[in-house]
Design an enzyme around this catalytic site. Sequence first.
Site, short mmCIF file in Angstrom:
data_model
loop_
_atom_site.label_atom_id
_atom_site.label_comp_id
_atom_site.label_asym_id
_atom_site.label_seq_id
_atom_site.Cartn_x
_atom_site.Cartn_y
_atom_site.Cartn_z
N GLU A 1 40.55 36.03 -37.65
CA GLU A 1 39.34 35.21 -37.56
C GLU A 1 38.18 36.01 -36.97
O GLU A 1 37.05 35.96 -37.47
CB GLU A 1 39.62 33.98 -36.71
N HIS A 2 38.47 36.77 -35.92
CA HIS A 2 37.43 37.61 -35.32
C HIS A 2 36.93 38.67 -36.30
O HIS A 2 35.72 38.90 -36.45
CB HIS A 2 37.97 38.30 -34.06
N HIS B 1 44.50 34.77 -35.11
CA HIS B 1 43.30 34.74 -34.27
C HIS B 1 42.50 36.03 -34.40
O HIS B 1 41.26 36.00 -34.49
CB HIS B 1 43.72 34.50 -32.82
N GLU C 1 39.55 37.60 -24.10
CA GLU C 1 39.62 36.15 -24.29
C GLU C 1 40.94 35.60 -23.76
O GLU C 1 40.98 34.56 -23.10
CB GLU C 1 39.46 35.81 -25.77
#
Length: 428
Positions: A71-72, A68, A148
């Site tokens: 991806e950022h 994750h 998040e």
Amino acid sequence: MATQVDRYGPLLLLSPDMTRAVEPLCTTLDNGVTVISERLPGRRSVALSLTVGNGSRDQAPDENGFAHLLEHMLFKGSTERDGDALNAAMESLGGTINAFTDRESTVFHGTVLAEDAADAFTLLTELLTKPRFDHADLRLEKRVVAQEAAMAAEDVEDWAQERALAEIWGTHPLAWPVLGNARCIRSASRKRLQAYHQRILAESPLIITAVGEVEHGALCTWAQAAFRGRVGRARSAAPAPRFHGGQKRLRRAQAQQAHLIWMAPGCSVAAEDYLAHVVANAILGGGTASYLFRELREKRGLAYQVFSHLDPLRDCGEWTLYAAAPGAQHVQAAAAMAEVLAMLLEHGPTVADMIWAKRSLRIQLLLGQEDAEIRMSRLTRQWLYLGRLVPAEESLRTLAAVDADAVLRVLRKAWTERFEGLCLPARR
């Protein structure tokens, strides 16, 4: 950039002659990249995706959250232009370029005008293959990912779902949240994240898919040039995780009602009885005509929200029943859920159940085929999970052939062992 779930399912396709689509083409290049295209005459747009067959379940324990976080970071700038220039390029294409990470893949996708398809492909490959991994950007994105995760933790339903996954899968990576472990994310250095990126790019399946006004030969040429020298490896087979049943009761201060989450072993995407599971799920709790909704919501008023969800994976799956009920009614809600299950496990679905469920699934499929991105996602998932594209007629025949006996078999196979989770408001 968010976690998504494909709730339409990966296998069903509308017959090509109903939409005037040209039969999908598939080519595996000598660099290991698979290129899939489906031309839809009359369209002015192209839905395009790059899918890496690597998700949160493919991480090592000390990498929990790297998928994750990576991806950022891929959106923070490349070796050729900084984040502002990348954002400007995305906006110039209509601002639809995005990405998501789930447990088994990371997907970069967008829908653009056909005239901009080459530019969109260049931008997506630049994001994926040429990140700059700036130290300041990494420090910033660690905080963003933490925020998040904090937002997700505030959602009691999501939090309870994650706790249930941890119970049924134990120490297996499928139990880990896609957003990651805060400690692992904080420890992520530029060097470690670069090594992780290089490893997954070299070793994971890579699928490029385009649907719309697209030329297959051009797409193959772009993919061959962008990934020159790469040879993807076949994924090593690993034993499927073991499902753990049982019961768990939790309390949460933020909870305003009781959350019932029951889970059973589901099926893999490639299972022969996959579509029988899909039909069974629809009948059990997949919509407003389902048994769970009618019994708990319409007849007894025990739960405002109640549903059943099937999540098939590459070697296993989960089947979830969920109900949110006033705290004082959780006992009655659980009893009603148990009654519905017991009735279906004993008698199976009726003829009327089978008719409406299969018709409903067919209609959902036809409506979904109006969306090029959904078509693109299904083609990608078929290749990722099955290693082939399923002919439309085969899918439709298989759905039509599902009978009540097959539905009863999958219900009994799954729900003879289950996990029962309950999250209640904190005591005052």
